[in-house]
Design an enzyme around this catalytic site. Sequence first.
Site, PDB file in Angstrom:
ATOM      1  N   THR A  42      41.567  49.819  32.967  1.00 18.53           N
ATOM      2  CA  THR A  42      42.435  48.661  33.239  1.00 18.53           C
ATOM      3  C   THR A  42      41.567  47.404  33.084  1.00 18.53           C
ATOM      4  O   THR A  42      40.351  47.447  33.320  1.00 18.53           O
ATOM      5  CB  THR A  42      43.041  48.722  34.658  1.00 18.53           C
ATOM      6  OG1 THR A  42      42.005  49.008  35.574  1.00 18.53           O
ATOM      7  CG2 THR A  42      44.126  49.767  34.758  1.00 18.53           C
ATOM      8  N   VAL A  44      41.208  44.136  34.475  1.00 17.90           N
ATOM      9  CA  VAL A  44      40.482  43.397  35.522  1.00 17.90           C
ATOM     10  C   VAL A  44      39.331  44.258  36.051  1.00 17.90           C
ATOM     11  O   VAL A  44      38.194  43.781  36.231  1.00 17.90           O
ATOM     12  CB  VAL A  44      41.444  42.985  36.664  1.00 17.90           C
ATOM     13  CG1 VAL A  44      40.675  42.290  37.775  1.00 17.90           C
ATOM     14  CG2 VAL A  44      42.565  42.093  36.150  1.00 17.90           C
ATOM     15  N   CYS A  45      39.625  45.525  36.271  1.00 17.24           N
ATOM     16  CA  CYS A  45      38.599  46.451  36.776  1.00 17.24           C
ATOM     17  C   CYS A  45      37.422  46.529  35.815  1.00 17.24           C
ATOM     18  O   CYS A  45      36.262  46.600  36.230  1.00 17.24           O
ATOM     19  CB  CYS A  45      39.181  47.850  36.949  1.00 17.24           C
ATOM     20  SG  CYS A  45      40.574  47.903  38.072  1.00 17.24           S
ATOM     21  N   THR A  46      37.712  46.505  34.537  1.00 17.31           N
ATOM     22  CA  THR A  46      36.640  46.587  33.529  1.00 17.31           C
ATOM     23  C   THR A  46      35.663  45.430  33.720  1.00 17.31           C
ATOM     24  O   THR A  46      34.443  45.619  33.702  1.00 17.31           O
ATOM     25  CB  THR A  46      37.263  46.561  32.110  1.00 17.31           C
ATOM     26  OG1 THR A  46      38.123  47.694  31.987  1.00 17.31           O
ATOM     27  CG2 THR A  46      36.208  46.598  31.024  1.00 17.31           C
ATOM     28  N   LEU A  49      33.645  45.888  37.173  1.00 18.98           N
ATOM     29  CA  LEU A  49      32.597  46.914  37.196  1.00 18.98           C
ATOM     30  C   LEU A  49      31.392  46.516  36.355  1.00 18.98           C
ATOM     31  O   LEU A  49      30.257  46.812  36.702  1.00 18.98           O
ATOM     32  CB  LEU A  49      33.159  48.279  36.776  1.00 18.98           C
ATOM     33  CG  LEU A  49      33.653  49.070  37.991  1.00 18.98           C
ATOM     34  CD1 LEU A  49      34.868  48.462  38.644  1.00 18.98           C
ATOM     35  CD2 LEU A  49      33.897  50.524  37.641  1.00 18.98           C
TER      36      LEU A  49
END
Length: 210
Positions: A42, A44-46, A49
């Site tokens: 996804t 935003v998560c990318t 992290l």
Amino acid sequence: MAIRLGDTAPDFTAETTEGTIRFHEWIGNNWCVLFSHPKDFTPVCTTELGYMAKIKPEFEKRGVKIIGLSVDPVGSHKEWSNDIKETQGYAPNYPLIADSDRKVATLYDMIHPNALDSLTVRSVFVIGPDKKVKLMLTYPASTGRNFDEILRAVDSLQLTAKHSVATPVNWKQGEDCIIVPSLSDADAKQKFPSGWKALKPYLRLVPQPK
Ligand code: BEZ
């Protein structure tokens, strides 16, 4: 049950991208930042992290171990890491918990069904070496977190754990601190022999203690 500040962080055993961990044992005598994100692959998560991988040395300097979590399996986390490296320049260099059975998410109340059905929201828990919860944040899926703020808050948590001070609004390393209200002027004289600036009897500023 909901977790509150000062509670012992629930212990667990979990599969991660760096093998099986027993959480409290893995923290050891360090501080820890445990952060969840909704789902692998996804956008935003990318970005989150990748950024955490970039600033991991800043956490290490402060004696803080970082660990992520989502409800996808280890194989998916590992495959996604390639995309994170490709797009953000940094692959996760910290363990990612594979919480497919939502065991850890449930323990930490990371699933808020009225916000996001069966996926974890963006939670952050800062945990001390005593395994107590020192700080919590909850963001919705659509809003990426500011992890520089977590570093700033860790600086405050570590300072205020050691000295009888609190930190004022937007405080950063090196700036003046506030003598805690519970310390009388008589006791403050012992702890801060160079004195302080009292803007009000309850608002006493001192240089950041070393
Ligand atoms: C994201 O990380 O981009 C995301 C995840 C779940 C819902 C919305 C956004």
